[in-house]
Structures are given as C-alpha cells and as structure tokens.
Design a protein around this motif. Structure first.
Motif, PDB file in Angstrom:
ATOM      1  N   ARG A 707       0.822  -1.201   0.000  1.00  0.00           N
ATOM      2  CA  ARG A 707       0.000   0.000   0.000  1.00  0.00           C
ATOM      3  C   ARG A 707       0.865   1.264   0.000  1.00  0.00           C
ATOM      4  O   ARG A 707       0.606   2.208  -0.738  1.00  0.00           O
ATOM      5  CB  ARG A 707      -0.922  -0.028   1.224  1.00  0.00           C
ATOM      6  N   HIS A 708       1.918   1.278   0.818  1.00  0.00           N
ATOM      7  CA  HIS A 708       2.784   2.460   0.903  1.00  0.00           C
ATOM      8  C   HIS A 708       3.546   2.669  -0.406  1.00  0.00           C
ATOM      9  O   HIS A 708       3.654   3.801  -0.897  1.00  0.00           O
ATOM     10  CB  HIS A 708       3.765   2.303   2.074  1.00  0.00           C
ATOM     11  N   ALA A 709       4.072   1.577  -0.965  1.00  0.00           N
ATOM     12  CA  ALA A 709       4.819   1.694  -2.225  1.00  0.00           C
ATOM     13  C   ALA A 709       3.910   2.165  -3.355  1.00  0.00           C
ATOM     14  O   ALA A 709       4.334   2.940  -4.222  1.00  0.00           O
ATOM     15  CB  ALA A 709       5.453   0.349  -2.583  1.00  0.00           C
ATOM     16  N   TYR A 710       2.662   1.721  -3.347  1.00  0.00           N
ATOM     17  CA  TYR A 710       1.707   2.166  -4.378  1.00  0.00           C
ATOM     18  C   TYR A 710       1.454   3.668  -4.261  1.00  0.00           C
ATOM     19  O   TYR A 710       1.386   4.380  -5.264  1.00  0.00           O
ATOM     20  CB  TYR A 710       0.395   1.389  -4.236  1.00  0.00           C
ATOM     21  N   ALA A 711       1.317   4.157  -3.022  1.00  0.00           N
ATOM     22  CA  ALA A 711       1.116   5.597  -2.820  1.00  0.00           C
ATOM     23  C   ALA A 711       2.315   6.376  -3.331  1.00  0.00           C
ATOM     24  O   ALA A 711       2.168   7.430  -3.969  1.00  0.00           O
ATOM     25  CB  ALA A 711       0.879   5.885  -1.341  1.00  0.00           C
ATOM     26  N   GLN A 712       3.516   5.867  -3.067  1.00  0.00           N
ATOM     27  CA  GLN A 712       4.726   6.559  -3.512  1.00  0.00           C
ATOM     28  C   GLN A 712       4.832   6.578  -5.036  1.00  0.00           C
ATOM     29  O   GLN A 712       5.161   7.603  -5.639  1.00  0.00           O
ATOM     30  CB  GLN A 712       5.966   5.885  -2.918  1.00  0.00           C
ATOM     31  N   SER A 713       4.556   5.433  -5.676  1.00  0.00           N
ATOM     32  CA  SER A 713       4.669   5.365  -7.136  1.00  0.00           C
ATOM     33  C   SER A 713       3.587   6.183  -7.816  1.00  0.00           C
ATOM     34  O   SER A 713       3.792   6.724  -8.909  1.00  0.00           O
ATOM     35  CB  SER A 713       4.607   3.914  -7.615  1.00  0.00           C
ATOM     36  N   SER A 714       2.406   6.293  -7.175  1.00  0.00           N
ATOM     37  CA  SER A 714       1.327   7.097  -7.751  1.00  0.00           C
ATOM     38  C   SER A 714       1.719   8.558  -7.834  1.00  0.00           C
ATOM     39  O   SER A 714       1.204   9.305  -8.671  1.00  0.00           O
ATOM     40  CB  SER A 714       0.050   6.948  -6.913  1.00  0.00           C
ATOM     41  N   ALA A 715       2.613   8.973  -6.950  1.00  0.00           N
ATOM     42  CA  ALA A 715       3.082  10.363  -6.939  1.00  0.00           C
ATOM     43  C   ALA A 715       4.402  10.517  -7.683  1.00  0.00           C
ATOM     44  O   ALA A 715       5.050  11.564  -7.584  1.00  0.00           O
ATOM     45  CB  ALA A 715       3.240  10.837  -5.500  1.00  0.00           C
ATOM     46  N   GLY A 716       4.803   9.481  -8.458  1.00  0.00           N
ATOM     47  CA  GLY A 716       6.090   9.524  -9.146  1.00  0.00           C
ATOM     48  C   GLY A 716       6.215  10.653 -10.150  1.00  0.00           C
ATOM     49  O   GLY A 716       7.291  11.206 -10.362  1.00  0.00           O
ATOM     50  N   GLY A 717       5.105  11.016 -10.795  1.00  0.00           N
ATOM     51  CA  GLY A 717       5.152  12.095 -11.780  1.00  0.00           C
ATOM     52  C   GLY A 717       5.479  13.436 -11.156  1.00  0.00           C
ATOM     53  O   GLY A 717       5.959  14.351 -11.842  1.00  0.00           O
ATOM     54  N   ILE A 718       5.245  13.570  -9.839  1.00  0.00           N
ATOM     55  CA  ILE A 718       5.522  14.843  -9.163  1.00  0.00           C
ATOM     56  C   ILE A 718       7.019  15.122  -9.157  1.00  0.00           C
ATOM     57  O   ILE A 718       7.459  16.258  -9.380  1.00  0.00           O
ATOM     58  CB  ILE A 718       4.962  14.811  -7.727  1.00  0.00           C
ATOM     59  N   ASP A 719       7.832  14.091  -8.898  1.00  0.00           N
ATOM     60  CA  ASP A 719       9.283  14.275  -8.896  1.00  0.00           C
ATOM     61  C   ASP A 719       9.782  14.705 -10.265  1.00  0.00           C
ATOM     62  O   ASP A 719      10.690  15.542 -10.384  1.00  0.00           O
ATOM     63  CB  ASP A 719       9.985  12.979  -8.467  1.00  0.00           C
ATOM     64  N   MET A 720       9.190  14.131 -11.322  1.00  0.00           N
ATOM     65  CA  MET A 720       9.565  14.516 -12.675  1.00  0.00           C
ATOM     66  C   MET A 720       9.240  15.992 -12.922  1.00  0.00           C
ATOM     67  O   MET A 720      10.038  16.739 -13.501  1.00  0.00           O
ATOM     68  CB  MET A 720       8.832  13.623 -13.687  1.00  0.00           C
ATOM     69  N   MET A 721       8.055  16.414 -12.452  1.00  0.00           N
ATOM     70  CA  MET A 721       7.658  17.808 -12.610  1.00  0.00           C
ATOM     71  C   MET A 721       8.610  18.733 -11.856  1.00  0.00           C
ATOM     72  O   MET A 721       9.043  19.764 -12.373  1.00  0.00           O
ATOM     73  CB  MET A 721       6.241  17.998 -12.096  1.00  0.00           C
ATOM     74  N   LEU A 722       8.956  18.354 -10.615  1.00  0.00           N
ATOM     75  CA  LEU A 722       9.833  19.194  -9.810  1.00  0.00           C
ATOM     76  C   LEU A 722      11.223  19.310 -10.424  1.00  0.00           C
ATOM     77  O   LEU A 722      11.842  20.373 -10.378  1.00  0.00           O
ATOM     78  CB  LEU A 722       9.941  18.631  -8.387  1.00  0.00           C
ATOM     79  N   THR A 723      11.721  18.231 -11.018  1.00  0.00           N
ATOM     80  CA  THR A 723      13.032  18.275 -11.669  1.00  0.00           C
ATOM     81  C   THR A 723      13.032  19.299 -12.796  1.00  0.00           C
ATOM     82  O   THR A 723      13.969  20.098 -12.938  1.00  0.00           O
ATOM     83  CB  THR A 723      13.408  16.890 -12.219  1.00  0.00           C
ATOM     84  N   LEU A 724      11.964  19.292 -13.606  1.00  0.00           N
ATOM     85  CA  LEU A 724      11.854  20.259 -14.692  1.00  0.00           C
ATOM     86  C   LEU A 724      11.733  21.672 -14.138  1.00  0.00           C
ATOM     87  O   LEU A 724      12.360  22.613 -14.645  1.00  0.00           O
ATOM     88  CB  LEU A 724      10.636  19.920 -15.561  1.00  0.00           C
ATOM     89  N   VAL A 725      10.945  21.838 -13.073  1.00  0.00           N
ATOM     90  CA  VAL A 725      10.770  23.162 -12.468  1.00  0.00           C
ATOM     91  C   VAL A 725      12.104  23.698 -11.960  1.00  0.00           C
ATOM     92  O   VAL A 725      12.463  24.857 -12.208  1.00  0.00           O
ATOM     93  CB  VAL A 725       9.748  23.087 -11.309  1.00  0.00           C
ATOM     94  N   TYR A 726      12.865  22.858 -11.264  1.00  0.00           N
ATOM     95  CA  TYR A 726      14.152  23.313 -10.723  1.00  0.00           C
ATOM     96  C   TYR A 726      15.116  23.692 -11.848  1.00  0.00           C
ATOM     97  O   TYR A 726      15.859  24.678 -11.734  1.00  0.00           O
ATOM     98  CB  TYR A 726      14.780  22.216  -9.863  1.00  0.00           C
ATOM     99  N   ALA A 727      15.103  22.903 -12.927  1.00  0.00           N
ATOM    100  CA  ALA A 727      15.994  23.213 -14.053  1.00  0.00           C
ATOM    101  C   ALA A 727      15.648  24.569 -14.667  1.00  0.00           C
ATOM    102  O   ALA A 727      16.533  25.368 -15.005  1.00  0.00           O
ATOM    103  CB  ALA A 727      15.902  22.111 -15.109  1.00  0.00           C
TER     104      ALA A 727
END
Length: 853
Positions: A707-727
């Motif tokens: 359950r915890h890993a599913y919650a983390q992976s469901s939010a995986g696109g957020i890290d991608m967005m933040l990487t682009l934002v920081y760049a």
C-alpha cells in the motif's frame, strides 16, 4: 537632447563594466522568452507538417458523429462504426479505396522486460492498413503482418525497447499477447509521433484483442478517385451513411490531430515555459533597477556638477534614460539571437533525452521576435525610470557633498505601507482559502504578499542582517564584523539585491512545498481509502499504458492466500446529459477493500440497472437513493438506472460505480486500472505479495506493490515535474546571482578609497576577500530566508486553494530536507557570487585606491 545623448554614450564607453550585469540579466530573460516562442511556433508547424504528410492519402474519414467527453478530458470517446460500411462506401462514385481503422491501447514490452512508453503519450495498437496511401504509417523495414501474432511497430518504439525484426515480445492489450515483429514503420517521415508507440496487427487480431466484438472499427479511411476533391467526396458519402455516423475531410481530421497535440501538450508546455520566462524577467527587473540606482548614487556629484553648469533636470533624466535605452536595445537584440540559439538547442536536446520532435526548420514568426524585444526594452526602461527621475532631481549643491546617506530603510512611510499591504494580503488569503473559498481572492492575497515582502525589504533588512550576521563577529572577528556593517550600510540596496534572489527561492520553495503536499495527499488518500494489503497496477500516467487484464482480479482471487481481489475498470457515459467517468467493478468486493465512508442504500443490489454515486455528486445532480438517472453510452444506447447506493468518499473509487454486468453490453476494449488485494488473516504481506506476483507474470507482469509503495509510485510524476521546475528556475536564480555580483562590484568601485585605507592599516588580501565574500553571503542569506518564508506561505495558499476547489482533501506538508537543501544552495550561491568581486577588491593597488576621489 544631442548633448544628453553624447554624455550618455561617453558615460557608457567609460563605464562599460557597470552595465555588464544589467546586459546579462536582460539578455537571459529575453533569450528564454524568445526561445520559448520560437520553439512553440516551430513545434506547431512541424507537427502540422508531419500530420499532413502522414495523412496526405486520406481524403475523408467516416466516424461516429457524437463523442462523450468527461471532465478533465480534451478528447471524447466515440462509438465504433461497423466495418460493413466499407462495402457501402466502396460503391459510392468517386471512392478509390476504403479501409477500416481499428484502434485501441496496446503497450509493448521491451527486450529487458520493461514496458515501453506509458509516461503520458498514448501507447496505441491497431490494424495494419494494407493500402499504403490510407495508412498514416509507412513501412520502413521488413514486411507487413500476414499471419496471427505478426506485428509491425514504429521504429522509435523498437529503438527504445531494443527490439528488432524477428524478435518475439509481449503486447499488453491489456491481456498479454505474444507477438513477432516482422516490420518497422515510420510516421510522417519520423520514427514515431513524438513518444507515442504504435503496434500494427492483422485485422483479425485487432478485432480479437482491441474491440468488444468483431465487425467494429474506430473509423473508416477513404481515398478519393482522380479529380474528386475532399469536400466533394464528403458530400457524396454523407447521404449513404446511417444516422449517427458522419464523414469529415482528411484535412479536417489532420487538423483535429494537430489541435489535439496543441491543446494537450504544446499549449501547456509553452505556457509552462512562458511562466518561467516571466519569473526570470521579474527577477531581472530587480537586478536592473538596483544597478541603475547604484550607478546614479555614485554619480551624484557628477550630475550635480552638470546641474551647476546649466543642465536642466530633463537633460540629466534624459541622459540616464538614454543609457538605459542603449543597454535595453542592445541586450534585447542579443537576446533574440540567443533565443533562436536556445530553440535550436532544445530541438536537438529533446531527442537526446528520449523525446523526439518532428524534423523541420526553425519557424521564426514576427510576433515571436517583436514581443520579446518589446518586453526586454520595457522591462529595462521601466526598471531604470525611477533612478533616472532621481538623477534629474539632483540639486547643484550636492556637488559639494562628499557622500550621501541612505535613510530609505528607516522610512516610516515605507514601513506603514508594507505593514498595511501585509495585513491586506493575510486578510485576502485567509478569506479566499478558509472562510469563503475563492481562487481569485487567494491569488490576490498571494500577489499582495509578494508586494508586501518587496516593500518591507529595506525595513526588515537591517534587523535581518544583524541577526543573520551576529555569529560572524565571533567566528570571523573584525573581518566578519566589517562584512556585516557593509551589508547594513545601505538597507535599500541590500534589500533590492536580495529581492531578486528572494523571488527565485520563493518560487522554488513554493513548488517544493506543493510537490511535497501532493505526495502527502496521495499517501493520505491511499492510507485512508485503500484497506487492502497490496495493489497491482501498471506504472503509467496520462493517456499511456494499456491497463490490466479484467481477468487478473479473478485469477488472484482464487489464491489460497487471498481473501478479496477487486479490479477497478473505467467506462464513460453521459449521466443525464453530462459526460462522466464510471468505475466498473464488483461493488460488494469494493466495499470490503476500500473505505467508502457512510453508505446509504445497498451496494450489493446494483445488478444490471443500478448505480452507486458519491454524496457530492448526488447533491450536485439532486439525486438520492431510489432516484432515476438516464445513462447514454458510447454505443449510442440509452438506459435508465436506479440510484441504489450513495457513499461518502470518491477518491480512488470514483464518483459513479456500476457492475461489470451493466457495463458489458456497452464496453469497447475492456481493462482495469487497479487491482486491490486483501490477504486472509495470518498471511504475511511478503508471502501474499510473492503469490500475487507469480500470478501477475501470466498477465503481462504488472507491478505488485504494498500500500505504501503504491502511494509513492502514484506520486512519481511529481518528482519529474519538480526536476523540470528546478531546471527552469535555475535561470532565475542565475540572474539573481548576477545581480548580487554586479551590486558588489559596483559597491567595491564606490568604496575604492575605503578599501585602500583598510589595506593601508594592515588588512591582508585574504581578509579583504573574505570580507567581500561574507557580505555576499549575508545578502544571499537574507534573500534565501525571505524566499523560504514567502514560498512556504504561497505553497500553503496554493494547497488550501486547491483543497477548496476540489472534492478531495489536500494535505499540507513542509519537506524539511528539501527546504534545507534550498537554503544551503541559496547561501552557497551567495558565496559563489562574491568570488569575482572579492578577487577584484583584493587586486586594488593600495596607493591608487587611497588617492581615489
């Protein structure tokens, strides 16, 4: 006026270095803006050309006339058309050829066992159209599929999955299908349509795996005979088509595809970049204003002498404005050239990181050149206007003064104004996010908060620098004390220099806080709603992926370790005339695996004519248990359903629930988005997960997660967005650091004699360098702390505003580690910005410095 121009030009030639930072700030801001606009124009033109080339042989498309569009979706779902129409269409005069186009979701598995694509763009499968002019894909290598199990895939997908002709792999439809690759194809001359993957099958395979029943197609492609125009062909086809089926020209179909790409990706992408261009230019505004303010302050005696010699206020102001105009025009013109270079570089960079754009020359439109040039000039002149007016007000007697004292930081008017703005900001924000939810009020409060921070900067800088710099007296002795006093010397200058960095850090902090809050919200949602032990899903988002086999939940449910396994499918229908997404599932098992809140009515009695809805939707549609609702499905059929249950929470379960039996007559390609699994008492998570994984390997090997890993992976696109934002925000931070470096450089020029005296009384070069560097660190620390405070506040506003505008409950989270990293980066960047001014100060000749006026 001629005298003013000559004076300005001679001043610029004599003090070129003074305006280097201003030139760079304008250049970078304009270059980013111009690059964004040029890239947007280029991509639109290239996609238009690519779709035009790919569909050049299709003169008409026959399809269902109506589409059901659900909220948040830009393209609707259309009813299939009968492939029997191909024969009817082929008999129409002027038709040279007609072929069915069967389309569905199909995700290829690469040579390494990982699924290809699924991160946004669609993963498509369909029948390989044998008429080469009607097929948008062109066979580049190998042959066309002729037997069951043979496929052609686009070359881009083959390269990404390390597949080649002759390889056997799995195609998720979502049921896993073993396929052999017999050919590679291109689309419009490209290896694929951006990151979209395509698998072409035989028509019989496509009907078997991608449709609910044989004899259905998404559309029928039609080619006209010689001398028949596209519109004439459509006019001839329309009378023979049954009700609910339409014909459109091939040109219109291509334009719809281009518009879809534009609305779903290009518009969002370019708007995203334009926002960051605006942030970069806003940061540049502070740097430019500060540069001109310092230069004017340094030229007080010079301007006073001009006034004493007869120059009017207008002439002195005009001279300063002329200097700003020259810097603005030259920097903006250079920025246009830089923008074209950025667009060209991005066009080459994106294919290298796996996002191929269509080939084609850069498209440079007039507006894309005129707008950045005008913005650059206006920003530069606007930033220099107040210093120019201040220069014109210089009194002739100021020529007798040795120095001017800056009292701006202690201004009572500024303090009162800033406090009033801050109070208004807090009031508007609290009203907009807590009392009466309003995005407009919340946004107004956020803007007012930003203005209040800028206005209060000089007032707060003295206290902030004293507090932040207090350890320096103990740690660095006299050197640290001098650095602190230098930063305190001109509160307005310190605040203006720090404000540029503050805005950059504030936006970084805002997105960091919002990203952490989204992750916390997802974790909270899964923890609160999902009562199961493991989740089976395919790691994809957007339109990508093929989903899960609807038979997977049943197979898992038969395991001795499993108590309940429920699959959540997705359907669409119009509910009383409005497009809505439906959750297709076993309602009884759903209630055992998900927390649905308070349930009124019974989920066990939905049958084939019952529906369950959330309380929010029930209130919105004025429905209750026992009410009737008419559903119109994509096949055009209408059916009256009875509301048999109203439940409290939607989140993972969705707003509308029907049974698989009710959906079966109307389904197209059936798939589940999630299978939730609960284990029997006494079964450990590790043992149950291993058993589920063994079954999942036979269904395309989807992910099995706790359950915890599913919650983390469901939010995986957020890290991608933040990487682009920081760049992207790195540009704004770079401009802010240029501003700090430029301010320190100008300050060193201003304090040349003072620095010479310090060296004369025994200060070493290393001590002088350290003093300048620590001054830079203090300014950066002030900007960073202010930015973190403002960013955290704006992040809270955004989270609360999103909470008020959504049915879901958003969680607010402050990520301490990420914010600590932002703080360290901001302070370290300040030290970096002070390196060059420190070296320059240390190289000053002592005797010449003392002799300087």
């Amino acid at each position: 006026m001629n005298a003013s121009v000559r004076l300005s030009m001679s001043s610029l030639r004599a003090h070129r270095r003074r305006f280097a930072g201003t030139f760079l700030a304008v250049f970078l801001g304009v270059a980013f803006l111009a690059g964004t606009l040029v890239m947007g124009d280029t991509l639109r033109a290239n996609f238009d050309t690519m779709f035009g080339d790919a569909t050049s042989g299709t003169d008409a498309v026959v399809r269902s006339a109506d589409a059901i569009t659900t909220p948040g979706e830009s393209q609707g779902v259309r009813q299939p058309v009968s492939t029997a129409l191909v024969k009817t269409i082929g008999q129409v005069p002027g038709v040279a050829a007609a072929a069915p186009s069967i389309q569905g979701a199909g995700q290829l598995v690469g040579a390494n066992g990982e699924a290809i694509g699924g991160k946004g763009p669609p993963t498509l499968a369909g029948n390989w159209i044998t008429d080469p002019e009607l097929n948008p894909y062109r066979l580049a290598e190998g042959r066309t599929p002729a037997r069951p199990g043979e496929v052609v895939i686009n070359r881009g997908a083959a390269d990404k999955g390390h597949l080649k002709i002759g390889d056997t792999t799995t195609l998720r439809t979502p049921d896993p299908v073993k396929v052999t690759i017999v050919g590679l194809a291109t689309f419009g001359g490209e290896d694929g349509m951006a990151q979209v993957t395509f698998t072409g099958m035989t028509q019989s395979d496509a009907e078997k795996y991608l449709t609910a029943k044989p004899g259905e197609a998404a559309s029928i492609q039609v080619r006209a005979g010689p001398g028949v125009s596209q519109q004439a062909l459509v006019d001839r086809l329309t009378p023979v088509l049954p009700e609910g089926v339409e014909a459109i020209t091939g040109q219109k179909s291509a334009q719809e595809n281009t518009d879809m790409i534009s609305s779903q990706f290009l518009t969002i992408f370019t708007t995203f970049l334009l926002v960051f261009s605006g942030i970069a230019l806003l940061v540049a505004t502070f740097s430019i204003h500060n540069t001109f303010a310092i230069v004017i302050a340094q030229r007080t005696r010079e301007n006073a002498l001009l006034r004493a010699l007869g120059a009017s206020r207008r002439q002195v102001t005009a001279a300063t404005v002329t200097e700003a105009s020259v810097v603005a025009v030259t920097a903006s013109a250079a920025g246009l050239a830089g923008g074209i270079g950025i667009a060209a570089g991005l066009k080459m960079l994106f294919p290298a990181i796996g996002f191929p754009f269509p080939e084609g020359d850069l498209v440079i439109r007039t507006l894309s050149m005129v707008l950045p040039l005008a913005v650059g000039v206006i920003v530069c002149l606007g930033s220099a206007l107040m210093p120019a007016v201040r220069a014109g007000r210089t009194a002739p007697l100021a020529a007798l003064r040795e120095t001017a004292v800056d009292q701006s930081g202690a201004s009572r008017v500024r303090a009162v104004t800033g406090i009033a703005l801050a109070a208004l900001a807090i009031g508007a924000t609290l009203t907009g996010v807590l009392i009466s939810p309003s995005l407009l009020l919340a946004g107004l409060g956020a803007v007012l908060a930003l203005v209040a921070f800028v206005v209060l900067g000089p007032v707060a800088s003295s206290t902030a620098v004293r507090v932040l710099g207090s350890p320096l007296d103990r740690l660095r002795g006299v050197t640290g004390g001098l650095a602190r006093r230098n930063a305190l010397r001109s509160p307005r200058r310190t605040a203006a220099t720090a404000s540029a960095l503050m805005i950059g850090v504030a936006v970084v902090s805002l997105f960091t806080v919002f990203g952490a809050s989204l992750k916390a919200t997802m974790d909270q949602t899964v923890s609160r709603s999902f009562a199961g032990d493991v989740a089976v899903s395919t790691p994809s988002f957007g339109a990508g992926g093929s989903g899960l086999s609807p038979r997977l939940a049943g197979a898992i449910g038969k395991l001795p370790e499993v108590d309940t396994a429920v699959g959540l499918g997705r359907g669409v229908a119009e509910v009383d005339g409005k497009g809505r997404a439906l959750t297709v599932t076993d309602p009884t098992a759903l209630a055992r695996t998900f927390d649905l809140g308070t349930v009124h009515g019974s989920l066990n009695t939905l049958g084939t004519d019952g529906i369950a809805i959330t309380k929010t939707e029930a209130d919105r549609q004025h429905l209750t248990t026992g009410s009737k609702a008419q559903l119109t499905f994509t096949d055009g059929k209408k059916q009256t359903f009875t509301v048999r249950a109203v439940y409290g929470k939607s989140e993972l379960a969705g707003d509308y629930v029907i049974t698989r039996a009710a959906w079966a007559p109307h389904r197209t390609q059936d798939s589940d988005t999630l299978v939730a699994v609960s284990f029997k008492n006494g079964v450990s998570t590790a043992k149950g997960k291993a058993a589920v994984e063994k079954v999942a390997t036979h269904y395309g090997n989807p992910q099995v997660q706790t359950r915890h890993a599913y919650a983390q992976s469901s939010a995986g696109g957020i890290d991608m967005m933040l990487t682009l934002v920081y760049a992207l925000l790195a540009l704004a931070v770079l401009i802010a650091l240029l501003g700090i470096a430029n301010t320190l450089t100008l300050a060193i020029h201003e304090r040349t004699r003072e620095l010479g005296l310090l060296r004369a009384v025994g200060q070493t070069r290393s001590q002088l360098r350290a003093m300048v560097r620590w001054e830079s660190v203090l300014v950066a620390a002030f900007g960073t702390v202010g930015g973190l405070t403002l960013g955290a506040f704006l992040g809270w506003v955004l989270v609360k505003a999103s909470d008020g505008a959504s049915d879901s409950t958003f969680a607010f989270a402050l990520p301490p580690v990420q914010l600590a990293v932002v703080t360290l980066v901001g302070v370290a960047a300040g030290a970096l910005a002070g390196l060059r001014p420190a070296r320059r100060a240390a190289r000053l000749d002592v005797l010449r410095a003392i002799a300087t006026e």
